[in-house]
Design a protein around this motif. Structure first.
Motif, PDB file in Angstrom:
ATOM      1  N   THR A  85       0.805  -1.220   0.000  1.00 41.21           N
ATOM      2  CA  THR A  85       0.000   0.000   0.000  1.00 41.21           C
ATOM      3  C   THR A  85       0.840   1.274   0.000  1.00 41.21           C
ATOM      4  O   THR A  85       0.292   2.371  -0.003  1.00 41.21           O
ATOM      5  N   LEU A 102      -7.237  -1.912  -2.928  1.00 41.16           N
ATOM      6  CA  LEU A 102      -7.554  -2.287  -1.559  1.00 41.16           C
ATOM      7  C   LEU A 102      -6.400  -3.040  -0.931  1.00 41.16           C
ATOM      8  O   LEU A 102      -5.680  -3.780  -1.610  1.00 41.16           O
ATOM      9  N   ALA A 106      -8.283  -5.221   4.327  1.00 37.56           N
ATOM     10  CA  ALA A 106      -9.564  -4.524   4.271  1.00 37.56           C
ATOM     11  C   ALA A 106     -10.677  -5.374   4.879  1.00 37.56           C
ATOM     12  O   ALA A 106     -10.632  -6.607   4.850  1.00 37.56           O
ATOM     13  N   ASP A 110     -15.753  -3.800   2.789  1.00 41.14           N
ATOM     14  CA  ASP A 110     -15.026  -2.924   1.876  1.00 41.14           C
ATOM     15  C   ASP A 110     -14.827  -3.595   0.522  1.00 41.14           C
ATOM     16  O   ASP A 110     -14.900  -2.944  -0.527  1.00 41.14           O
ATOM     17  N   ALA A 126      -9.296   2.471  -1.016  1.00 38.14           N
ATOM     18  CA  ALA A 126      -9.429   2.457   0.440  1.00 38.14           C
ATOM     19  C   ALA A 126      -9.052   3.825   0.996  1.00 38.14           C
ATOM     20  O   ALA A 126      -8.119   4.470   0.517  1.00 38.14           O
ATOM     21  N   SER A 127      -9.770   4.270   2.006  1.00 40.06           N
ATOM     22  CA  SER A 127      -9.618   5.641   2.505  1.00 40.06           C
ATOM     23  C   SER A 127      -8.196   5.967   2.946  1.00 40.06           C
ATOM     24  O   SER A 127      -7.684   7.055   2.677  1.00 40.06           O
TER      25      SER A 127
END
Length: 219
Positions: A85, A102, A106, A110, A126-127
């Motif tokens: 990520t 993602l 997650a 989600d 994803a936030s």
């Protein structure tokens, strides 16, 4: 009905995702693949709406498979579901044609939300990853990594090198000559101010793109 293709070289991961999705109304697991090559072939011969794609796999990795699928069809949406990520990977993956990104950590909901969103033509990131990507644009000096200077192809070859793949393997899988692959390698080494593959792997671990345990488990 949303037809989903699961792509991951670990059967246990695919089984876990299958359990999450098999009882969700409106979503159907239409197939599974354990490498990028098989994912591309499946998309060309079966009905697929959304692909849940792993990044690191034997042979063609998720980045190249995403690019090929995106070129083949605008209607097939790819969601990268990966442990990686850190910048600049999410941005590079989205540039390659993915519609979602993602983490494998997650929540199940989600994953479901991501599938429904990209199938409806929206992007889904994803936030926490989206925030990281936004900060890299606003305050690049705080979030940048040496790998941000790499091109998409250089980053792809970097991922393959850190998996232990040799130049001849990489050239065969990417349909490039060994000379071209080496040109990308040396250009990458120059940008990163390193001198070899081992140093490249250590740099990737140091900046959080991989862990030593991840590299061992992928062998």
């Amino acid at each position: 009905m949303i037809n989903v293709l699961l792509v991951d070289d670990h059967e246990l991961v695919r089984a876990g995702i299958r359990r999450i999705l098999e009882d969700i109304k409106g979503i159907k697991i239409s197939g599974e693949a354990n490498c990028g090559e098989d994912a591309v072939k499946w998309c060309r011969s079966h009905p697929v709406d959304v692909v849940l794609m792993d990044m690191n796999m034997p042979g063609m990795g998720g980045l190249e498979a995403t690019r090929k699928i995106a070129r083949y069809s605008n209607d097939i949406k790819v969601i990268m579901l990966t442990i990686h990520t850190e910048n600049p990977l999410p941005a590079k993956v989205m540039q390659a044609g993915a519609s979602g990104y993602l983490s494998k950590g997650a929540a199940p909901q989600d994953v479901v939300n991501a599938i429904r969103s990209v199938n409806a033509g929206q992007r889904y990131i994803a936030s926490d990853i989206a925030q990281q990507m936004a900060l890299s644009q606003i305050e690049p000096e705080k979030t940048d990594t040496p790998f941000a200077s790499l091109s998409e192809r250089e980053l792809q070859i970097m991922l393959m090198i850190t998996k232990g793949q040799k130049v001849n393997e990489i050239s065969e899988q990417l349909n490039l000559s060994p000379k071209t692959v080496n040109s990308y390698r040396y250009r990458m080494f120059s940008k990163l101010n390193i001198s070899g593959d081992v140093e490249l792997t250590h740099l990737a671990i140091r900046h959080g793109l991989f862990s030593a345990e991840t590299l061992i488990s992928s062998e």
